[in-house]
Design a protein around this motif. Structure first.
Motif, PDB file in Angstrom:
ATOM      1  N   ALA A  62      38.569  31.118  45.128  1.00  0.00           N
ATOM      2  CA  ALA A  62      39.413  31.422  43.411  1.00  0.00           C
ATOM      3  C   ALA A  62      40.223  32.078  44.039  1.00  0.00           C
ATOM      4  O   ALA A  62      41.311  32.705  43.422  1.00  0.00           O
ATOM      5  CB  ALA A  62      38.537  33.070  43.178  1.00  0.00           C
ATOM      6  N   PHE A  89      42.297  26.790  43.926  1.00  0.00           N
ATOM      7  CA  PHE A  89      41.954  26.914  42.514  1.00  0.00           C
ATOM      8  C   PHE A  89      42.665  26.432  41.607  1.00  0.00           C
ATOM      9  O   PHE A  89      42.542  25.784  41.060  1.00  0.00           O
ATOM     10  CB  PHE A  89      42.624  28.705  42.733  1.00  0.00           C
ATOM     11  CG  PHE A  89      42.116  29.437  41.199  1.00  0.00           C
ATOM     12  CD1 PHE A  89      40.446  29.216  41.037  1.00  0.00           C
ATOM     13  CD2 PHE A  89      42.783  29.683  40.298  1.00  0.00           C
ATOM     14  CE1 PHE A  89      40.200  30.006  39.616  1.00  0.00           C
ATOM     15  CE2 PHE A  89      42.970  29.808  39.234  1.00  0.00           C
ATOM     16  CZ  PHE A  89      41.086  30.345  39.027  1.00  0.00           C
ATOM     17  N   VAL A 106      40.772  24.712  38.478  1.00  0.00           N
ATOM     18  CA  VAL A 106      41.590  24.956  36.737  1.00  0.00           C
ATOM     19  C   VAL A 106      42.637  23.134  36.718  1.00  0.00           C
ATOM     20  O   VAL A 106      41.388  23.102  35.097  1.00  0.00           O
ATOM     21  CB  VAL A 106      42.900  25.732  37.504  1.00  0.00           C
ATOM     22  CG1 VAL A 106      43.552  25.287  35.893  1.00  0.00           C
ATOM     23  CG2 VAL A 106      42.336  27.136  37.429  1.00  0.00           C
ATOM     24  N   GLN A 159      36.005  28.440  27.780  1.00  0.00           N
ATOM     25  CA  GLN A 159      36.896  29.211  29.326  1.00  0.00           C
ATOM     26  C   GLN A 159      35.852  29.658  30.305  1.00  0.00           C
ATOM     27  O   GLN A 159      35.867  29.071  32.383  1.00  0.00           O
ATOM     28  CB  GLN A 159      37.839  29.377  29.589  1.00  0.00           C
ATOM     29  CG  GLN A 159      39.274  28.707  28.996  1.00  0.00           C
ATOM     30  CD  GLN A 159      40.444  28.808  28.903  1.00  0.00           C
ATOM     31  OE1 GLN A 159      41.044  29.443  29.622  1.00  0.00           O
ATOM     32  NE2 GLN A 159      41.567  28.097  27.686  1.00  0.00           N
ATOM     33  N   GLU A 183      33.274  27.613  31.727  1.00  0.00           N
ATOM     34  CA  GLU A 183      32.984  26.343  32.657  1.00  0.00           C
ATOM     35  C   GLU A 183      33.471  26.855  34.254  1.00  0.00           C
ATOM     36  O   GLU A 183      33.719  26.200  35.201  1.00  0.00           O
ATOM     37  CB  GLU A 183      34.829  25.555  31.558  1.00  0.00           C
ATOM     38  CG  GLU A 183      34.743  25.131  31.046  1.00  0.00           C
ATOM     39  CD  GLU A 183      33.348  23.239  30.972  1.00  0.00           C
ATOM     40  OE1 GLU A 183      33.648  23.142  31.824  1.00  0.00           O
ATOM     41  OE2 GLU A 183      33.718  22.902  30.421  1.00  0.00           O
ATOM     42  N   LEU A 184      34.986  28.043  34.489  1.00  0.00           N
ATOM     43  CA  LEU A 184      34.878  28.858  35.577  1.00  0.00           C
ATOM     44  C   LEU A 184      33.981  28.941  36.518  1.00  0.00           C
ATOM     45  O   LEU A 184      33.957  28.759  37.884  1.00  0.00           O
ATOM     46  CB  LEU A 184      36.090  29.516  36.022  1.00  0.00           C
ATOM     47  CG  LEU A 184      37.249  29.359  35.069  1.00  0.00           C
ATOM     48  CD1 LEU A 184      37.788  30.852  34.620  1.00  0.00           C
ATOM     49  CD2 LEU A 184      37.882  29.067  35.680  1.00  0.00           C
ATOM     50  N   LEU A 236      33.173  26.880  40.131  1.00  0.00           N
ATOM     51  CA  LEU A 236      33.462  28.145  41.094  1.00  0.00           C
ATOM     52  C   LEU A 236      31.477  28.142  41.868  1.00  0.00           C
ATOM     53  O   LEU A 236      31.611  28.889  42.914  1.00  0.00           O
ATOM     54  CB  LEU A 236      33.765  29.515  40.896  1.00  0.00           C
ATOM     55  CG  LEU A 236      35.195  29.591  41.118  1.00  0.00           C
ATOM     56  CD1 LEU A 236      35.821  30.940  39.934  1.00  0.00           C
ATOM     57  CD2 LEU A 236      36.227  29.402  41.867  1.00  0.00           C
ATOM     58  N   THR A 244      37.428  37.552  35.096  1.00  0.00           N
ATOM     59  CA  THR A 244      37.893  36.949  35.203  1.00  0.00           C
ATOM     60  C   THR A 244      39.309  37.831  33.572  1.00  0.00           C
ATOM     61  O   THR A 244      38.975  37.975  32.950  1.00  0.00           O
ATOM     62  CB  THR A 244      37.780  35.518  33.899  1.00  0.00           C
ATOM     63  OG1 THR A 244      36.342  35.340  34.371  1.00  0.00           O
ATOM     64  CG2 THR A 244      38.545  33.977  33.932  1.00  0.00           C
ATOM     65  N   LEU A 300      45.048  31.694  31.738  1.00  0.00           N
ATOM     66  CA  LEU A 300      43.787  31.864  32.958  1.00  0.00           C
ATOM     67  C   LEU A 300      44.894  32.981  33.664  1.00  0.00           C
ATOM     68  O   LEU A 300      45.812  32.056  34.300  1.00  0.00           O
ATOM     69  CB  LEU A 300      43.095  31.258  33.074  1.00  0.00           C
ATOM     70  CG  LEU A 300      42.054  31.308  35.314  1.00  0.00           C
ATOM     71  CD1 LEU A 300      41.608  32.090  34.342  1.00  0.00           C
ATOM     72  CD2 LEU A 300      41.842  29.855  34.858  1.00  0.00           C
ATOM     73  N   VAL A 310      40.925  34.717  38.730  1.00  0.00           N
ATOM     74  CA  VAL A 310      38.933  35.136  38.389  1.00  0.00           C
ATOM     75  C   VAL A 310      38.421  35.798  39.837  1.00  0.00           C
ATOM     76  O   VAL A 310      39.698  35.557  40.942  1.00  0.00           O
ATOM     77  CB  VAL A 310      38.568  33.895  38.516  1.00  0.00           C
ATOM     78  CG1 VAL A 310      37.239  34.269  38.957  1.00  0.00           C
ATOM     79  CG2 VAL A 310      39.079  32.858  37.779  1.00  0.00           C
TER      80      VAL A 310
END
Length: 698
Positions: free
Chosen positions: A296, A302, A306, A436, A439-440, A444, A452, A463, A466
């Motif tokens: 992150a 990262f 993404v 979103q 998903e993150l 991660l 976030t 974005l 995070v």
């Protein structure tokens, strides 16, 4: 009083306690570090004398520098007014450093190292003095058999026998040879959790039949700590360790206690920075893995994630040198948000509008970030920022809350007010935000909490950042929606799924909760109250109401802001905010305010048919707007700026507003929200939190 916090240390000598406290500040200090570089002219001895004469935040370090330069101790005492005993103690520490640097690592035998450790020198400080890395010094210390023991602090001042004593690292219990663990005060303390003030996770973990470890104590809750395991008890004993949150100190506790798991998510950014080294040293990190934490923070890694999950970011790059930054910035485009990675509170973060600003920034940023790169992001102006807090068990994700910032993009999230639920975002945008973050979290491999931050510009979600840890908004979200996020996350980290705990669906309240920041500007004469990427607030409050306006009005009153009901409103805004100023002026007119505006803003208002008087800026001659503030003619000020020159020119306006206690806003969003709040000052209801939480749960 100007301080916004404090640390405490305990040791057997003044020198040990002082050096522990210095590194406990979490400012990057490892002890009496060299600080001459902060002076305008490091070679000017008169400037150094002036710094010693006037108490300042860096004076203690500059005192040590004066000793290094050979300034007589009696002169330092006379100039500073500091007792000669303290000056002598600091001088002894400086002399120890100078002698060690001259002799080198080869001369560091067991007796000498033990003497240095008893004076409070950390591994990191000794390593810097010797010009080696901390791990090399740590290896030498362990090879020499130098390990601390833990001694108890009598928390009851000897009035009666205590069952809640506090262990502290101590080198004076050490004899020659390797660690003699029999010298620990009551070696049967086998359940420990170093923690920070307000950290209640140890209680719920005890109910789960386990324990956690990984942070420092600042204000222990003694009623929850138990010991004397030899007595029959159903409660697992807990010990609270009072040490700095550094790799060296945390590892000593871990190696003694041998915990099943170490939690690093509840102490902010500092323990996250330790996670990699702790894991490499054998600490069993539970929850989100150190690799995911690093993912992150590592810009290149990262970005790959993404791209994999098809999310959108503002154009950005990573620079490790001044030359790289200038070259890459031209490709990304100005304005830029520039910041070092792995820093706290937006420290050393700025918005730069051109090459000159970036060049001036880079040296300070590299000094702050040490070996970490500097991050450059395209600044999304006139965007709405959003925070989302979630808990993930590795499979399912619980969205705690979506918080819409009241100030526009560019203000640090810790300084911006925010509303839960959002007061202006449509349902479609909120669903996209949830998609979103899910998903993150899965990408991660988050197990525990995650925060976030997004920016929304023209209904496009970008974005920004995070953080796979507990954020400062977790207590606010928990209280707003009635869900104990920290408790849920801690249980997730020890193996209980969200489904097992009964928390699966997001709760959206029918009322509004507003978090507002508290600022210390009135206590800092001359301080500039303008808000930006670097965090300035020292606290926060919360308001709850059936409408956003009511909740915001309560939050403003609680934060000490005096909301004017009538009078003269002064508007002076940057070009990008001119159209928004028209809307604001009309709202103020409807509420009975007279409008005064500077030249450019007044022209825009006049073209829109808004009646206003024109006022001179300071550089346009008297009588000007600062004169009007001094004379008590202004009730409300809205002043937005862009670029260093504009910020400098308007500084006198903000300073006089603080002195005269005039309500002042540096963002258009906060000013418009305040206008909504004015309608609710005479119609505020009292809400009981328990009743509101029952509404959400129903």
């Amino acid at each position: 009083m100007k301080s916004v916090g404090e640390v405490m240390s305990i040791g057997r000598t003044f020198q040990e306690s002082l050096q522990k406290a210095l590194r406990g500040l979490e400012t990057g200090a490892t002890g009496l570090d060299e600080k001459l570089h902060i002076l305008k002219d490091p070679d000017d001895i008169e400037e150094l004398r002036q710094e010693l004469r006037l108490p300042g935040a860096e004076r203690l370090w500059l005192l040590a520098d004066a000793i290094r330069l050979g300034m007589p101790l009696d002169e330092i005492t006379a100039i500073s007014g500091i007792d000669p005993w303290f000056v002598g103690q600091i001088a002894d520490l400086v002399q120890e450093e100078q002698a060690l640097a001259a002799d080198g690592l080869a001369a560091l035998d067991a007796d000498r190292l033990r003497r240095l450790k008893r004076k409070g020198f950390s591994d990191m400080r000794l390593a810097r003095v010797l010009g080696i890395n901390e791990m090399a010094l740590r290896k030498r210390r362990l090879d020499l058999g130098i390990r601390p023991v833990f001694k108890r602090v009598d928390t009851c001042a000897a009035e009666f026998a205590t069952a809640t004593a506090l262990p502290v690292l101590d080198l004076r219990g050490r004899v020659r040879g390797r660690a003699d663990r029999s010298q620990q005060d009551n070696d049967s303390w086998r359940r420990a959790k170093p923690h920070r003030a307000g950290d209640r996770v140890r209680l719920l973990l005890r109910t789960c039949g386990t324990r956690a470890q990984g942070e420092t104590v600042t204000r222990p809750s003694w009623s929850t700590a138990t010991r004397k395991p030899s007595r029959p008890t159903t409660t697992r004993p807990i010990a609270l360790y009072f040490e700095s949150l550094t790799f060296e100190d945390v590892m000593e506790v871990i190696e003694l206690e041998k915990p099943k798991g170490v939690i690093v998510q509840f102490g902010g950014q500092t323990p996250l920075k330790l996670a990699r080294d702790l894991e490499a040293a054998g600490a069993p990190i539970i929850g989100t893995s150190p690799d995911s934490i690093d993912l992150a923070e590592d810009r290149e890694r990262f970005q790959q994630l993404v791209n994999t999950v098809s999310l959108r970011q503002p154009p950005n790059c990573t620079a490790r040198s001044y030359e790289q930054a200038l070259t890459m910035a031209a490709d990304v485009g100005y304005p830029l948000v520039v910041r070092p990675s792995y820093v706290l509170g937006g420290r050393a973060m700025e918005i730069v509008y051109g090459e000159d600003d970036l060049a001036a920034y880079m040296k300070a940023a590299i000094d702050v970030s040490n070996d970490s790169p500097v991050l450059l992001d395209r600044f999304l102006d006139l965007a709405t920022e959003v925070d989302v807090d979630i808990v993930s068990d590795g499979t399912h994700v619980l969205v705690g809350g979506i918080m819409e910032h009241i100030e526009q993009a560019g203000v640090h999230s810790g300084d911006s007010g925010c509303s839960l639920p959002p007061f202006s975002l449509g349902e479609e945008v909120q669903q996209e935000l949830v998609r979103q973050v899910v998903e993150l979290a899965r990408g991660l491999k988050v197990v525990g909490l995650m925060n976030t931050q997004f920016a929304i510009q023209n209904d496009i979600v970008y974005l920004l950042e995070v953080n796979p840890r507990a954020s400062r908004t977790v207590p606010f979200v928990s209280k707003a929606v009635g869900i104990p996020l920290a408790k849920i996350a801690a249980r997730v980290m020890v193996g209980q799924s969200l489904a097992d705990q009964g928390y699966v669906d997001q709760r959206t309240p029918s009322y509004f909760s507003v978090k507002e920041s508290v600022f210390p500007f009135i206590k800092f004469p001359g301080a500039d109250p303008i808000l930006g990427p670097e965090m300035k607030s020292t606290g926060e409050v919360m308001g709850i109401g059936r409408s956003f306006g009511e909740a915001y009005a309560k939050a403003q009153l609680a934060s000490g802001v005096r909301l004017p009901r009538k009078g003269v409103a002064l508007l002076s805004v940057r070009d990008r905010d001119k159209q928004g100023a028209v809307e604001l002026a009309r709202i103020l007119e409807e509420r009975g305010f007279d409008i005064v505006a500077t030249h450019g803003t007044a022209q825009t208002l006049a073209r829109a048919g808004v009646e206003c008087r024109r006022a001179n800026k300071v550089r346009e001659g008297r009588p000007h707007i600062v004169d009007m503030i001094k004379n008590g003619e202004i009730s409300l000020i809205v002043n937005t700026t862009e670029g260093k020159q504009a910020i400098q020119e308007s500084e006198s306006i903000r300073a006089e507003a603080v002195r005269k206690n005039v309500t002042y806003y540096t963002t258009l969003g906060a000013a418009i929200a305040t206008c909504r709040a004015l309608d609710h000052l005479d119609n505020i209801e009292v809400n009981r939190l328990q009743d509101l939480h029952r509404e959400v749960a129903a």
